[in-house]
Each structure stands twice: as C-alpha cells, then as structure tokens.
Design a protein around this motif. Structure first.
Motif, PDB file in Angstrom:
ATOM      1  N   ALA A 141     -75.725 -49.802   8.845  1.00 36.13           N
ATOM      2  CA  ALA A 141     -75.102 -50.639   7.812  1.00 36.13           C
ATOM      3  C   ALA A 141     -73.797 -51.238   8.333  1.00 36.13           C
ATOM      4  CB  ALA A 141     -74.855 -49.823   6.553  1.00 36.13           C
ATOM      5  N   ARG A 142     -72.992 -50.414   8.997  1.00 36.49           N
ATOM      6  CA  ARG A 142     -71.731 -50.930   9.550  1.00 36.49           C
ATOM      7  C   ARG A 142     -72.006 -52.005  10.582  1.00 36.49           C
ATOM      8  NH1 ARG A 142     -66.410 -47.866  12.011  1.00 36.49           N
ATOM      9  NH2 ARG A 142     -65.668 -49.648  13.226  1.00 36.49           N
ATOM     10  N   TRP A 143     -72.950 -51.752  11.470  1.00 35.36           N
ATOM     11  CA  TRP A 143     -73.312 -52.737  12.497  1.00 35.36           C
ATOM     12  C   TRP A 143     -73.754 -54.047  11.861  1.00 35.36           C
ATOM     13  CZ3 TRP A 143     -78.551 -54.319  13.085  1.00 35.36           C
ATOM     14  CH2 TRP A 143     -78.764 -55.218  14.131  1.00 35.36           C
ATOM     15  N   HIS A 144     -74.566 -53.950  10.803  1.00 27.96           N
ATOM     16  CA  HIS A 144     -75.085 -55.144  10.139  1.00 27.96           C
ATOM     17  C   HIS A 144     -73.959 -55.950   9.501  1.00 27.96           C
ATOM     18  CE1 HIS A 144     -77.387 -57.080   6.624  1.00 27.96           C
ATOM     19  NE2 HIS A 144     -77.578 -57.809   7.690  1.00 27.96           N
ATOM     20  N   ILE A 145     -73.063 -55.271   8.786  1.00 29.59           N
ATOM     21  CA  ILE A 145     -71.983 -55.979   8.101  1.00 29.59           C
ATOM     22  C   ILE A 145     -71.023 -56.608   9.103  1.00 29.59           C
ATOM     23  CG2 ILE A 145     -69.917 -55.621   6.677  1.00 29.59           C
ATOM     24  CD1 ILE A 145     -71.588 -53.708   4.974  1.00 29.59           C
TER      25      ILE A 145
END
Length: 568
Positions: A141-145
């Motif tokens: 999720a962090r990577w995506h955001i």
C-alpha cells in the motif's frame, strides 16, 4: 491510526515535491488527510468551508506561485463542488493536486451517506485521474501510494501544467487516539526530467523561407503571463521587420503594441488582414478580433505552442509549431536579423503596420478624451478612472462578463508594471472573487479585483474565511443586475430581459463588507468616486471593498454611444 500511515505519508510526499500549500474543506471522511496536512510543519494549510470557493482560492495561489497547490475535501457532493475550478485550471494550465476522500467501493450506491461515483469524476478536465486502494495494511500500500503521488505531481508539473485528481477511499477509524503522535516517514521522490522541445534546422529553414513570401505579418497573443523575453523579441520583430503585434489586456504584452482593437475592428476591411498570422498563448477576449480573422483568412497561420493539441481558433490553421513561444520568437528574430531577411516587400510591410498604428493612436486619443471629459455618471467611465489609479507593481484581476470586456477597451497607463489576470479558461463568473483572494494570499503585491455585482454576489463565500489578506482590494461595479444582457442585441430585444436575463436585484455589498471585517466605501456620483480613487493606491491593514453604483439603462446608452461615435 497505524493502518492509515500510508495516508499520513501523503503530506510528506507533497512537501518532498515542493507542494507546500493546501486548502482544506472540513469533513469527516477526509479527516486522516486533514490531520496529516494540518500537522505537517512545512505545509501552509488553510480551512475554507465552501469547496467551490476553496478550489478557486487554491487556483489563484497556484497561478501566482506557478507551482501546485493541494486541495482536500470529504466524500460525496463536496468533490463535485471542486469541478468549476478544476475545469478553469485545466484550460488555464494551472497545476492543482485534487485529493478527494471517498467511501470504499463496495459502499457506493448502497443508500449510505455521502456516496457518489467519484472515480474519474472530472472526466477530461484533469490531466490524469488516480484511484487509491481502500486497504492500507499490506506493505504494498505504501509503495502504491508513493508511486501514484509521485506520478500525479510530476504530471501536474509537466507542460502543459494542469490539475490531477487522486481519489482516496477511507475506512474508519478516521482519527488518531488521544495523545497519539502523527509521524511523517520519509518517502521516495521519483523525479521526472523534462526535455526541451526544439525545431530541427531543416524545419527552421522551411519556416524562414516561407516568411520571406509575406509582406503583411501579424502576431496575435492570447492570454499569458508576462514574459520579458517574448516582449523583447516581439518588439524587435515589430521595429525591424514591420510585424503587427496584437494582444488583449490579459495577454500581458508590455510595450507599444496594438491593444485598442476592440473599438475599431468592426469598421475595417480586408486591407488590414494579414497574409501570415502567427498566434500563441491561450484564449482571446476580443470577439471582434476572432471574427475579423475568420472572415479575412490569412494565407498561412502558424500556432506556436509547446503541446501538439490542434487549436484552430481562427479557422485558418496551417502549421503547428511545437516549441515554447519564448524560444520561437527569440530564434525567429535572431535568424531574421542575422540573415538580413526582408519580409516580402519591406515598404509594404511597414505601410501595413503604420495603418494599424494610425488606428491605435486615433482610438487612444478618442478613449481618453471621451472618458476623461465625461460628466455623465456611468460604469464605463468609472472603470476608466479606477484603472487609471491602479498602482504600479500590483496585480489586476478582472471578473467575467462586462468587467473583462470594459477593461479590454481601455489601456492601463502603467500597463508595463501591472500583471493582469482573468478566469478565461472557461470564462465563468463563478470563482472570480475566490481566485483574487487566493492570489492575494500568494503575493505581497497589492491585488485589485474589478467585478460586477452578479459575479461578486455569486462568489461572496470567498470572503467567508478567517484569513482575508490586507493586500486584497475589491471594486464592485453594482448596476443592480446582469448588465451585459442589456448590451447584447439578442436578449436586450426580448420581453424576458429584466426577469430572466438581467435578473434585477437591489442588494449592496455593504453588509458583506461589514461581516467580513473589510473597509468599505461606496459611490453614486463622481464626487464620491474621487474619495475611492484617492484611497485605491494606498495600502491598508485590512482588506478593502469599494462599491460603485450605476444604472444599467444609462450604462448601456453611454457605452453604445461611445462605440458608435468612433469613426475610423
């Protein structure tokens, strides 16, 4: 709050990419975003309750600072209220980072509160739309955001600049526990390196070869920011090669160019038409200019722009020149100067230019004489007198409808020292006041807004906040209705004019000024106007509102007589 850490990191990503201003509209669903933006020590976060006004305020700030500003709202219709400003920013190429909180996808259209279809809500009026996933517990999720936010901000900053939308579904809990610290983690900054567009030598040779065939060359400047390099190159092309350079007030041309064309274009014939037209910039206010060129089409029309979008305003486009206007005109002048080119028949070129300047000088004398000597109380004369008193080094914002049209007939005496703005991307009256408020927040210069009563009252929520800057000066021309419809032949001849087009009203701005803690002065005659004119150039410790009352019927009579009595 820990599961929302990737959302908290959005604030740090913005700062990392030099987005340090955020306009937030209160709501519950966007609480994690609000907390992140409000608590970040490097973000200037302001709260504006009305989303429509908030977005225009942000747009005004972004336009003046020439860098993105973030806007953040809750879910539901709040996101739709951003739409007018998002569209205006898109067509004016102003970068906005639009952050809309949303319900998780499974709750859309399930009779739950504040749920609408928000993904791609702005359609073609943003450069790009992004959808974040609703679950933030997985490490990806962090990577995506981070990836989405980097791409979005890079896109907003890439020419042509513009708004981008990130839709962010959020689940409860929205708020940190009592005493819980918000921690900003360092994100990746994925930089996008920009290449500068240029023309190859073969293309330049072809254009230079073509331009030799034309004796009558005209440059039309659309809406643009002041650019000293463009002004210098255009001045050289005009003085050395007989080019005719035409620009509305919002083109921000600084120098002796053709600017009073609205007054006489309806009276001139095809002998004033160019053989080659070179255009650049965005929209043109003057309808008569567009109609004149469409009627008397040039043999060739080059439009200079950094994008490849086909814009054919004058229905005569022959060439798209895909480089920055600054680079094009500089290179064009230097190439012609170095090679000692002569533009077709040189004598004919300067004779063509002199015809235009004869009209310019005659119209300037007429405008000044009629409006300086007028003892008839009317709004056109008051616009003239107000614009004469706008101080050097300031910004002039023009609302749509008659304000921007009146101003385009006139000429600021210190035009070289005043930057002119107007919301001509979509040309709506919504947001004119808010945009000026945003601009005043982004500069130390004095900001002056010329606005009609309908546009002012339509957007007076711009003053519904706790941070009105002291450099904001609003001049409301109150003719008790939409006076433009009395000027236009179509609606002015209809029995529905007053109740349905002009929409007469008796409101004044006095109470609004008092509620907003603004200084207030009003005028209903030239003697009272003189006090306003004396006050306008002065600085104040709070925002000011000046209101000038006129009669719509008398305004129309005077303006029509003004135009009719000028004979080429």
């Amino acid at each position: 709050m820990a599961i929302l850490q990737p959302i908290i990191n959005i604030a740090e990503i913005l700062v990392t990419k030099n987005v340090t201003d955020a306009i937030i509209s209160p709501g519950s669903r966007n609480a994690p975003l609000t907390i992140a933006l409000a608590r970040h020590p490097q973000i200037n976060a302001l709260s504006v309750s009305d989303e429509r006004s908030a977005a225009f305020i942000a747009m005004g700030m972004a336009q003046v600072k020439n860098k993105p500003v973030a806007i953040c709202c809750t879910s539901g219709s709040a996101a739709y209220n951003y739409a007018p400003a998002v569209a205006e920013a898109f067509f004016q190429e102003i970068p906005l980072i639009v952050l809309t909180a949303d319900r998780p996808t499974e709750w859309i259209h399930q009779h739950d509160g504040q749920t609408i279809y928000q993904e791609n809500i702005y359609g073609k009026h943003v450069k790009a739309s992004y959808q974040i996933g609703a679950d933030y517990s997985h490490p990806d999720a962090r990577w995506h955001i981070e990836r989405v936010m980097n791409e979005a901000i890079n896109t907003a900053n890439t020419f042509p600049k513009g708004p981008v939308h990130i839709n962010i579904p959020l689940r409860e809990p929205f708020y940190p526990s009592a005493g819980e610290q918000v921690v900003f983690e360092r994100p990746r900054n994925i930089r996008q390196h920009l290449a500068k567009a240029s023309l190859n030598q073969e293309t330049w040779e072809e254009l230079l070869s073509q331009i030799e065939d034309y004796s009558k060359v005209m440059v039309i400047a659309g809406q643009d920011a002041t650019n000293p390099n463009i002004n210098q190159a255009l001045k050289g092309l005009q003085e050395e090669f007989g080019f005719v350079v035409v620009g509305d007030l919002i083109a921000n041309l600084k120098g002796e160019f053709i600017a009073n064309h609205d007054l006489y274009l309806g009276q001139i014939n095809e002998s004033y038409a160019p053989e080659l037209l070179i255009s650049f910039g965005k929209s043109v206010i003057s309808k008569s200019l567009k109609q004149f060129i469409r009627k008397h089409k040039p043999e060739a029309h080059w439009h200079v722009q950094s994008s490849t979008l086909m814009i054919d305003t004058y229905q005569s486009l022959s060439d798209i020149v895909p480089i920055a206007p600054e680079d094009f005109f500089k290179e064009l002048f230097e190439s012609l100067d170095m090679r000692a080119y002569k533009m077709g028949d040189e004598e004919k070129s300067f004779a063509f230019q002199e015809k235009w300047f004869n009209l310019e000088r005659k119209s300037s004398r007429y405008i000044h004489q009629v409006l300086s000597d007028s003892d008839t109380w009317n709004e056109f004369s008051t616009y003239f007198k107000v614009m004469e008193n706008i101080p050097s080094g300031s910004q002039l914002h023009l609302a749509n409808s008659m304000a921007v049209r009146y101003a385009n007939y006139l000429h600021l005496p210190n035009i070289n020292e005043v930057e002119v703005f107007a919301n001509r991307g979509t040309s709506g009256i919504d947001g004119c006041v808010s945009t000026a408020v945003g601009a005043a927040l982004a500069t130390d210069a004095q900001v002056y807004l010329l606005v009609g009563d309908v546009a002012f009252f339509y957007d007076r929520n711009a003053l519904w906040n706790n941070f009105l800057p002291s450099n904001l000066n609003i001049i409301v021309e109150n003719n008790s209705g939409g006076g433009i419809f009395r000027m236009i032949d179509g609606p002015s001849q209809q029995p529905e004019l007053e109740p349905f087009f002009e929409t007469s009203q008796k409101m004044t701005a006095k109470l609004t000024a008092e509620e907003s803690n603004m200084e207030y002065l009003s005028a209903t005659n030239f003697e009272q106007l003189e006090k306003i004119l004396t006050t306008i150039p002065q600085k104040s410790n709070r925002a000011r509102l000046f209101e000038i009352h006129t009669n719509s019927v008398e305004n129309t009579t005077f303006f029509k007589k003004f135009k009719t009595n000028f004979i080429v």
